[in-house]
Design a protein around this motif. Structure first.
Motif: not given
Length: 126
Positions: A1-18
């Motif tokens: 399952m692909k993780k949702k990317l962070c809305p801040c456009y870091s390229g990281l998954p949301y859960a691991d970023c913001c």
């Protein structure tokens, strides 16, 4: 399952970023706080935006509950200038508010108090 990317456009998954900052972990620097605030606007997390706004300049509300809000489409961080317990972050955010895509340029000012970064204010169009 692909993780949702962070809305801040870091390229990281949301859960691991913001997502970690939205869950309560303090942002380690002003750029990460600015990115997490952008994501909070995109996700309509008014409590987070207000909690990370310095009390001396914080509005009472953001008006998320009033009518249509812009759809945030992209973020580019142009510059992050740390200076001890102060910092500036220059960025360009793209959005759509019922018409063509627009962009907002801002140079934001941040301060760190009690180990937590807060947004103070910014110059739009700078």
């Amino acid at each position: 399952m692909k993780k949702k990317l962070c809305p801040c456009y870091s390229g990281l998954p949301y859960a691991d970023c913001c997502g970690v900052f939205h869950s309560g972990m303090p942002a380690p620097d002003a750029e990460k706080l600015m990115r997490s605030r952008y994501s909070a606007y995109a996700l309509r997390l008014a409590d987070y935006v207000l909690a990370t706004w310095h009390p001396s300049t914080r509005p009472e509300s953001l008006g998320f509950e009033q009518g249509r809000q812009p759809k945030w489409l992209g973020l580019e961080v142009r510059r992050h200038v740390p200076d001890g317990d102060r910092a500036e972050v220059e960025f360009v955010a793209r959005f759509r508010a019922g018409g063509p895509t627009q962009q907002m340029r801002e140079t934001s000012r941040f301060v760190r108090e009690d180990g937590r970064w807060c947004y103070v204010d910014g110059d739009v169009g700078a």
